[in-house]
Design a protein around this motif. Structure first.
Motif, PDB file in Angstrom:
ATOM      1  N   LEU A 176       9.616  -6.593   9.388  1.00  0.00           N
ATOM      2  CA  LEU A 176       8.298  -6.055   9.047  1.00  0.00           C
ATOM      3  C   LEU A 176       7.299  -7.158   8.754  1.00  0.00           C
ATOM      4  O   LEU A 176       6.135  -7.089   9.192  1.00  0.00           O
ATOM      5  N   ARG A 177       7.739  -8.192   8.032  1.00  0.00           N
ATOM      6  CA  ARG A 177       6.834  -9.305   7.709  1.00  0.00           C
ATOM      7  C   ARG A 177       6.281  -9.917   9.000  1.00  0.00           C
ATOM      8  O   ARG A 177       5.093 -10.185   9.111  1.00  0.00           O
ATOM      9  N   ASP A 178       7.153 -10.113   9.991  1.00  0.00           N
ATOM     10  CA  ASP A 178       6.713 -10.687  11.268  1.00  0.00           C
ATOM     11  C   ASP A 178       5.794  -9.733  12.024  1.00  0.00           C
ATOM     12  O   ASP A 178       4.766 -10.135  12.565  1.00  0.00           O
ATOM     13  N   GLU A 179       6.172  -8.457  12.072  1.00  0.00           N
ATOM     14  CA  GLU A 179       5.422  -7.497  12.887  1.00  0.00           C
ATOM     15  C   GLU A 179       4.136  -7.009  12.223  1.00  0.00           C
ATOM     16  O   GLU A 179       3.249  -6.516  12.901  1.00  0.00           O
ATOM     17  N   LEU A 180       4.044  -7.154  10.903  1.00  0.00           N
ATOM     18  CA  LEU A 180       2.823  -6.729  10.196  1.00  0.00           C
ATOM     19  C   LEU A 180       1.843  -7.873   9.995  1.00  0.00           C
ATOM     20  O   LEU A 180       0.733  -7.656   9.514  1.00  0.00           O
ATOM     21  N   ALA A 197      18.165  -4.159   4.111  1.00  0.00           N
ATOM     22  CA  ALA A 197      16.771  -3.992   3.704  1.00  0.00           C
ATOM     23  C   ALA A 197      16.035  -5.328   3.807  1.00  0.00           C
ATOM     24  O   ALA A 197      14.900  -5.386   4.297  1.00  0.00           O
ATOM     25  N   ASN A 198      16.676  -6.404   3.384  1.00  0.00           N
ATOM     26  CA  ASN A 198      16.057  -7.724   3.466  1.00  0.00           C
ATOM     27  C   ASN A 198      15.814  -8.115   4.925  1.00  0.00           C
ATOM     28  O   ASN A 198      14.760  -8.661   5.260  1.00  0.00           O
ATOM     29  N   GLY A 199      16.782  -7.830   5.784  1.00  0.00           N
ATOM     30  CA  GLY A 199      16.600  -8.089   7.218  1.00  0.00           C
ATOM     31  C   GLY A 199      15.445  -7.279   7.786  1.00  0.00           C
ATOM     32  O   GLY A 199      14.622  -7.783   8.550  1.00  0.00           O
ATOM     33  N   GLY A 200      15.374  -6.004   7.391  1.00  0.00           N
ATOM     34  CA  GLY A 200      14.273  -5.149   7.839  1.00  0.00           C
ATOM     35  C   GLY A 200      12.933  -5.632   7.335  1.00  0.00           C
ATOM     36  O   GLY A 200      11.923  -5.573   8.050  1.00  0.00           O
ATOM     37  N   LEU A 201      12.906  -6.132   6.103  1.00  0.00           N
ATOM     38  CA  LEU A 201      11.659  -6.677   5.553  1.00  0.00           C
ATOM     39  C   LEU A 201      11.229  -7.927   6.310  1.00  0.00           C
ATOM     40  O   LEU A 201      10.030  -8.163   6.509  1.00  0.00           O
ATOM     41  N   GLU A 202      12.189  -8.735   6.773  1.00  0.00           N
ATOM     42  CA  GLU A 202      11.846  -9.907   7.587  1.00  0.00           C
ATOM     43  C   GLU A 202      11.202  -9.468   8.896  1.00  0.00           C
ATOM     44  O   GLU A 202      10.212 -10.055   9.344  1.00  0.00           O
ATOM     45  N   LYS A 236      12.857 -12.543  -3.583  1.00  0.00           N
ATOM     46  CA  LYS A 236      11.597 -13.077  -4.124  1.00  0.00           C
ATOM     47  C   LYS A 236      10.556 -13.290  -3.023  1.00  0.00           C
ATOM     48  O   LYS A 236       9.379 -12.996  -3.212  1.00  0.00           O
ATOM     49  N   ASP A 237      10.985 -13.771  -1.863  1.00  0.00           N
ATOM     50  CA  ASP A 237      10.018 -14.054  -0.793  1.00  0.00           C
ATOM     51  C   ASP A 237       9.510 -12.793  -0.092  1.00  0.00           C
ATOM     52  O   ASP A 237       8.638 -12.874   0.764  1.00  0.00           O
ATOM     53  N   LYS A 238      10.035 -11.622  -0.459  1.00  0.00           N
ATOM     54  CA  LYS A 238       9.567 -10.355   0.137  1.00  0.00           C
ATOM     55  C   LYS A 238       8.827  -9.491  -0.889  1.00  0.00           C
ATOM     56  O   LYS A 238       8.389  -8.390  -0.573  1.00  0.00           O
ATOM     57  N   ALA A 239       8.691  -9.979  -2.130  1.00  0.00           N
ATOM     58  CA  ALA A 239       8.101  -9.173  -3.211  1.00  0.00           C
ATOM     59  C   ALA A 239       6.687  -8.703  -2.864  1.00  0.00           C
ATOM     60  O   ALA A 239       6.366  -7.520  -3.022  1.00  0.00           O
ATOM     61  N   ASP A 240       5.837  -9.599  -2.391  1.00  0.00           N
ATOM     62  CA  ASP A 240       4.459  -9.222  -2.083  1.00  0.00           C
ATOM     63  C   ASP A 240       4.408  -8.197  -0.958  1.00  0.00           C
ATOM     64  O   ASP A 240       3.607  -7.257  -0.996  1.00  0.00           O
ATOM     65  N   LEU A 241       5.265  -8.360   0.032  1.00  0.00           N
ATOM     66  CA  LEU A 241       5.320  -7.407   1.135  1.00  0.00           C
ATOM     67  C   LEU A 241       5.733  -6.028   0.635  1.00  0.00           C
ATOM     68  O   LEU A 241       5.098  -5.024   0.956  1.00  0.00           O
ATOM     69  N   VAL A 242       6.782  -5.972  -0.174  1.00  0.00           N
ATOM     70  CA  VAL A 242       7.250  -4.685  -0.693  1.00  0.00           C
ATOM     71  C   VAL A 242       6.146  -4.014  -1.503  1.00  0.00           C
ATOM     72  O   VAL A 242       5.887  -2.814  -1.352  1.00  0.00           O
ATOM     73  N   LYS A 243       5.450  -4.788  -2.335  1.00  0.00           N
ATOM     74  CA  LYS A 243       4.349  -4.217  -3.119  1.00  0.00           C
ATOM     75  C   LYS A 243       3.246  -3.686  -2.203  1.00  0.00           C
ATOM     76  O   LYS A 243       2.678  -2.628  -2.456  1.00  0.00           O
ATOM     77  N   ALA A 244       2.950  -4.413  -1.130  1.00  0.00           N
ATOM     78  CA  ALA A 244       1.888  -4.011  -0.204  1.00  0.00           C
ATOM     79  C   ALA A 244       2.272  -2.762   0.596  1.00  0.00           C
ATOM     80  O   ALA A 244       1.396  -2.025   1.057  1.00  0.00           O
ATOM     81  N   LEU A 245       3.562  -2.515   0.759  1.00  0.00           N
ATOM     82  CA  LEU A 245       4.024  -1.348   1.519  1.00  0.00           C
ATOM     83  C   LEU A 245       3.916  -0.052   0.723  1.00  0.00           C
ATOM     84  O   LEU A 245       4.017   1.036   1.284  1.00  0.00           O
ATOM     85  N   VAL A 246       3.739  -0.173  -0.595  1.00  0.00           N
ATOM     86  CA  VAL A 246       3.728   1.009  -1.462  1.00  0.00           C
ATOM     87  C   VAL A 246       2.299   1.323  -1.898  1.00  0.00           C
ATOM     88  O   VAL A 246       1.560   0.441  -2.336  1.00  0.00           O
ATOM     89  N   ASP A 247       1.931   2.584  -1.755  1.00  0.00           N
ATOM     90  CA  ASP A 247       0.598   3.051  -2.130  1.00  0.00           C
ATOM     91  C   ASP A 247       0.407   2.902  -3.635  1.00  0.00           C
ATOM     92  O   ASP A 247       1.230   3.355  -4.426  1.00  0.00           O
ATOM     93  N   SER A 248      -0.666   2.224  -4.031  1.00  0.00           N
ATOM     94  CA  SER A 248      -0.946   2.023  -5.458  1.00  0.00           C
ATOM     95  C   SER A 248      -2.455   1.875  -5.648  1.00  0.00           C
ATOM     96  O   SER A 248      -3.219   2.049  -4.702  1.00  0.00           O
ATOM     97  N   ASN A 249      -2.855   1.509  -6.846  1.00  0.00           N
ATOM     98  CA  ASN A 249      -4.286   1.282  -7.118  1.00  0.00           C
ATOM     99  C   ASN A 249      -4.840   0.119  -6.302  1.00  0.00           C
ATOM    100  O   ASN A 249      -6.017   0.075  -6.007  1.00  0.00           O
ATOM    101  N   HIS A 250      -3.965  -0.837  -5.966  1.00  0.00           N
ATOM    102  CA  HIS A 250      -4.419  -2.065  -5.301  1.00  0.00           C
ATOM    103  C   HIS A 250      -4.137  -2.077  -3.803  1.00  0.00           C
ATOM    104  O   HIS A 250      -4.643  -2.930  -3.097  1.00  0.00           O
TER     105      HIS A 250
END
Length: 154
Positions: free
Chosen positions: A116-120, A109-114, A10-24
């Motif tokens: 990415l969250r820090d580095e992005l 994947a969750n570890g990698g997202l952590e 749940k705490d990585k949902a916004d990051l995952v959405k932001a990593l994917v090309d979409s309308n937003h």
């Protein structure tokens, strides 16, 4: 079998959405599966495996078939063998093997997202920042048997 899915914390949902090309967004990845595989490879490379905790509803858990159709099932199998040191983990006969492979993949994947969250943090352009991360990974001093070569994402 076919009901198995890859979940996102749940705490990585916004990051995952932001990593994917979409309308937003203008994320560097085409699908959630692409983003999750990259995150898992990064988590494995940096030896960071992290439990998911609460699971998000959006993005909804991704069907394993999506990963298989993109050829990513090999990544799940390799991570599972790397983690367990047991080639039987890729058995089609053992019903619990697929669940174990998914669990290992989700945590990497969750570890990698952590990571990415820090580095992005503070980055305007995620694609540019991820290219910088990949460049720095390429030049890190590491032993050849270290595992995952992230340069194929360049």
């Amino acid at each position: 079998m076919g009901a198995n899915r890859i979940r996102v914390a749940k705490d990585k949902a916004d990051l995952v959405k932001a990593l994917v090309d979409s309308n937003h967004t203008t994320g560097p990845f085409h699908t959630y599966a692409d983003a999750m595989v990259f995150a898992a490879a990064l988590g494995a490379k940096r030896k960071k495996r992290s439990p998911l905790g609460a699971i998000t509803k959006e993005p909804s858990p991704i069907a394993l078939e999506v990963f298989v159709s993109r050829g990513y099932d090999l990544v799940l199998k390799l991570l599972a063998i790397k983690e367990t040191k047991d080639p039987k983990i890729i058995s089609l006969l053992d019903e619990t093997s697929e669940e174990k492979r998914i669990h290992i993949f989700e945590e990497y994947a969750n570890g990698g997202l952590e990571i990415l969250r820090d580095e992005l943090r503070g980055a305007v352009d995620y694609t540019e920042r991820i290219l910088l991360i990949l460049s720095s990974e390429r030049f890190r001093e590491e032993s050849p048997e270290d595992g995952f070569d992230l340069s194929r994402f360049l």
